[in-house]
Design a protein around this motif. Structure first.
Motif, PDB file in Angstrom:
ATOM      1  N   ALA A   1       0.820  -1.220   0.000  1.00  0.00           N
ATOM      2  CA  ALA A   1       0.000   0.000   0.000  1.00  0.00           C
ATOM      3  C   ALA A   1       0.853   1.270   0.000  1.00  0.00           C
ATOM      4  O   ALA A   1       0.370   2.330  -0.398  1.00  0.00           O
ATOM      5  CB  ALA A   1      -0.916   0.008   1.216  1.00  0.00           C
ATOM      6  N   GLY A   2       2.091   1.169   0.435  1.00  0.00           N
ATOM      7  CA  GLY A   2       2.953   2.347   0.514  1.00  0.00           C
ATOM      8  C   GLY A   2       4.283   1.971   1.124  1.00  0.00           C
ATOM      9  O   GLY A   2       4.591   0.783   1.284  1.00  0.00           O
ATOM     10  N   THR A   3       5.064   2.999   1.482  1.00  0.00           N
ATOM     11  CA  THR A   3       6.416   2.741   1.973  1.00  0.00           C
ATOM     12  C   THR A   3       6.714   3.373   3.330  1.00  0.00           C
ATOM     13  O   THR A   3       7.684   2.976   3.973  1.00  0.00           O
ATOM     14  CB  THR A   3       7.458   3.260   0.962  1.00  0.00           C
ATOM     15  N   VAL A   4       5.932   4.376   3.739  1.00  0.00           N
ATOM     16  CA  VAL A   4       6.201   5.035   5.024  1.00  0.00           C
ATOM     17  C   VAL A   4       4.915   5.186   5.815  1.00  0.00           C
ATOM     18  O   VAL A   4       3.900   5.665   5.292  1.00  0.00           O
ATOM     19  CB  VAL A   4       6.837   6.437   4.814  1.00  0.00           C
ATOM     20  N   CYS A   5       4.953   4.768   7.089  1.00  0.00           N
ATOM     21  CA  CYS A   5       3.866   4.995   8.040  1.00  0.00           C
ATOM     22  C   CYS A   5       4.591   5.203   9.370  1.00  0.00           C
ATOM     23  O   CYS A   5       4.978   4.240  10.027  1.00  0.00           O
ATOM     24  CB  CYS A   5       2.935   3.786   8.094  1.00  0.00           C
ATOM     25  N   ALA A   6       4.829   6.481   9.741  1.00  0.00           N
ATOM     26  CA  ALA A   6       5.786   6.737  10.823  1.00  0.00           C
ATOM     27  C   ALA A   6       5.496   8.023  11.573  1.00  0.00           C
ATOM     28  O   ALA A   6       4.899   8.953  11.042  1.00  0.00           O
ATOM     29  CB  ALA A   6       7.201   6.813  10.240  1.00  0.00           C
TER      30      ALA A   6
ATOM     31  N   VAL B   1      -2.655  19.473   8.520  1.00  0.00           N
ATOM     32  CA  VAL B   1      -2.531  18.328   7.612  1.00  0.00           C
ATOM     33  C   VAL B   1      -2.036  18.853   6.275  1.00  0.00           C
ATOM     34  O   VAL B   1      -2.544  19.862   5.779  1.00  0.00           O
ATOM     35  CB  VAL B   1      -3.892  17.629   7.404  1.00  0.00           C
ATOM     36  N   THR B   2      -1.027  18.193   5.696  1.00  0.00           N
ATOM     37  CA  THR B   2      -0.573  18.552   4.349  1.00  0.00           C
ATOM     38  C   THR B   2      -0.689  17.344   3.442  1.00  0.00           C
ATOM     39  O   THR B   2      -0.592  16.204   3.895  1.00  0.00           O
ATOM     40  CB  THR B   2       0.884  19.047   4.332  1.00  0.00           C
ATOM     41  N   PHE B   3      -0.868  17.614   2.157  1.00  0.00           N
ATOM     42  CA  PHE B   3      -0.970  16.560   1.145  1.00  0.00           C
ATOM     43  C   PHE B   3      -0.042  16.920  -0.001  1.00  0.00           C
ATOM     44  O   PHE B   3      -0.067  18.063  -0.474  1.00  0.00           O
ATOM     45  CB  PHE B   3      -2.417  16.462   0.642  1.00  0.00           C
ATOM     46  N   THR B   4       0.770  15.979  -0.424  1.00  0.00           N
ATOM     47  CA  THR B   4       1.665  16.166  -1.569  1.00  0.00           C
ATOM     48  C   THR B   4       1.365  15.062  -2.568  1.00  0.00           C
ATOM     49  O   THR B   4       1.586  13.880  -2.285  1.00  0.00           O
ATOM     50  CB  THR B   4       3.143  16.094  -1.124  1.00  0.00           C
TER      51      THR B   4
ATOM     52  N   PHE C   1       2.829   9.612   6.075  1.00  0.00           N
ATOM     53  CA  PHE C   1       2.346   8.412   5.375  1.00  0.00           C
ATOM     54  C   PHE C   1       2.668   8.578   3.891  1.00  0.00           C
ATOM     55  O   PHE C   1       2.168   9.520   3.262  1.00  0.00           O
ATOM     56  CB  PHE C   1       0.835   8.254   5.546  1.00  0.00           C
ATOM     57  N   VAL C   2       3.488   7.724   3.335  1.00  0.00           N
ATOM     58  CA  VAL C   2       3.733   7.698   1.883  1.00  0.00           C
ATOM     59  C   VAL C   2       2.969   6.506   1.328  1.00  0.00           C
ATOM     60  O   VAL C   2       3.249   5.353   1.695  1.00  0.00           O
ATOM     61  CB  VAL C   2       5.228   7.593   1.552  1.00  0.00           C
ATOM     62  N   LEU C   3       2.003   6.812   0.476  1.00  0.00           N
ATOM     63  CA  LEU C   3       1.087   5.785  -0.034  1.00  0.00           C
ATOM     64  C   LEU C   3       1.196   5.690  -1.551  1.00  0.00           C
ATOM     65  O   LEU C   3       1.314   6.710  -2.241  1.00  0.00           O
ATOM     66  CB  LEU C   3      -0.339   6.138   0.388  1.00  0.00           C
ATOM     67  N   ASN C   4       1.171   4.478  -2.056  1.00  0.00           N
ATOM     68  CA  ASN C   4       1.272   4.267  -3.499  1.00  0.00           C
ATOM     69  C   ASN C   4      -0.028   4.636  -4.190  1.00  0.00           C
ATOM     70  O   ASN C   4      -1.126   4.519  -3.614  1.00  0.00           O
ATOM     71  CB  ASN C   4       1.610   2.806  -3.796  1.00  0.00           C
ATOM     72  N   LEU C   5       0.100   5.061  -5.448  1.00  0.00           N
ATOM     73  CA  LEU C   5      -1.098   5.311  -6.252  1.00  0.00           C
ATOM     74  C   LEU C   5      -1.808   3.981  -6.484  1.00  0.00           C
ATOM     75  O   LEU C   5      -1.173   2.938  -6.524  1.00  0.00           O
ATOM     76  CB  LEU C   5      -0.706   5.903  -7.613  1.00  0.00           C
ATOM     77  N   PRO C   6      -3.141   4.028  -6.640  1.00  0.00           N
ATOM     78  CA  PRO C   6      -3.845   2.790  -6.978  1.00  0.00           C
ATOM     79  C   PRO C   6      -3.312   2.212  -8.276  1.00  0.00           C
ATOM     80  O   PRO C   6      -2.951   2.967  -9.182  1.00  0.00           O
ATOM     81  CB  PRO C   6      -5.299   3.254  -7.145  1.00  0.00           C
ATOM     82  N   ALA C   7      -3.255   0.900  -8.347  1.00  0.00           N
ATOM     83  CA  ALA C   7      -2.778   0.245  -9.572  1.00  0.00           C
ATOM     84  C   ALA C   7      -3.698   0.603 -10.732  1.00  0.00           C
ATOM     85  O   ALA C   7      -4.920   0.670 -10.569  1.00  0.00           O
ATOM     86  CB  ALA C   7      -2.748  -1.262  -9.370  1.00  0.00           C
ATOM     87  N   GLN C   8      -3.123   0.839 -11.891  1.00  0.00           N
ATOM     88  CA  GLN C   8      -3.920   1.145 -13.088  1.00  0.00           C
ATOM     89  C   GLN C   8      -4.553  -0.140 -13.612  1.00  0.00           C
ATOM     90  O   GLN C   8      -3.898  -1.177 -13.652  1.00  0.00           O
ATOM     91  CB  GLN C   8      -3.038   1.776 -14.167  1.00  0.00           C
ATOM     92  N   ALA C   9      -5.815  -0.022 -13.978  1.00  0.00           N
ATOM     93  CA  ALA C   9      -6.539  -1.221 -14.476  1.00  0.00           C
ATOM     94  C   ALA C   9      -6.038  -1.594 -15.866  1.00  0.00           C
ATOM     95  O   ALA C   9      -5.538  -0.755 -16.594  1.00  0.00           O
ATOM     96  CB  ALA C   9      -8.031  -0.958 -14.511  1.00  0.00           C
TER      97      ALA C   9
END
Ligand code: MN
Length: 165
Positions: free
Chosen positions: A83-88, A133-136, A157-165
């Protein structure tokens, strides 16, 4: 197999139905047990309850910024199951920075807990403190500096984009 692994394997066999098999090693001492479901290849994880480590990882000059960042990971990248790489929880000491950088293929959320910082989002500068709260987004850039006298504490929280269909 050590005796502990053998015992863990039998606990696993009793609690989960057929059709599931262990992908990685079993470890019931606070680490996620990863299970690969044969039918749809979906990964699921075991519940856990634990404390953050007492001492953080120290990341020097993160993204070319001044000083260092202290990172207390809630989840390892492996435990985020793709789902992502950072949750800290992050701590920047006075004068320390996260250097300007651009996100590619993922997005990042910060939630500030305490302290005072200067934050730049796509070249636009503002201040951040408890409750901000910030969003990048994908392709966007940001920068952060602790310009106050206290530690600047925030969740990241660094989260991956949803997989492309
Ligand atoms: Mn970032």
């Amino acid at each position: 197999m050590t005796p502990r692994h053998v015992r863990g394997f039998f606990i696993f066999k009793m609690r989960f139905p057929a059709g599931l098999r262990v992908k990685n090693g079993c470890n019931f001492r606070g680490r996620v047990l990863r299970i690969e479901q044969k039918r749809n290849r979906r990964l699921i994880s075991m519940a856990f309850i634990r404390k953050l480590p007492d001492t953080p990882e120290r990341l020097e000059h993160l993204k070319g910024g001044a000083g260092h960042l202290e990172r207390y990971a809630l989840l390892s990248p492996e435990e985020m199951l793709g789902a992502g790489t950072v949750c800290a929880r992050m701590v920047l000491q006075p004068g320390c920075e996260v250097g300007e950088h651009t996100h590619h293929g993922n997005y990042e959320v910060y939630y500030f807990l305490s302290g005072h910082g200067v934050y730049r989002s796509n070249g636009e500068t503002t201040t951040v403190d408890a409750g901000t709260v910030t969003f990048t987004g994908d392709g966007e850039s940001h920068f952060l500096r602790n310009d106050g006298p206290e530690p600047l504490e925030f969740m990241a929280f660094v989260l991956n984009l949803p997989a492309q269909a």
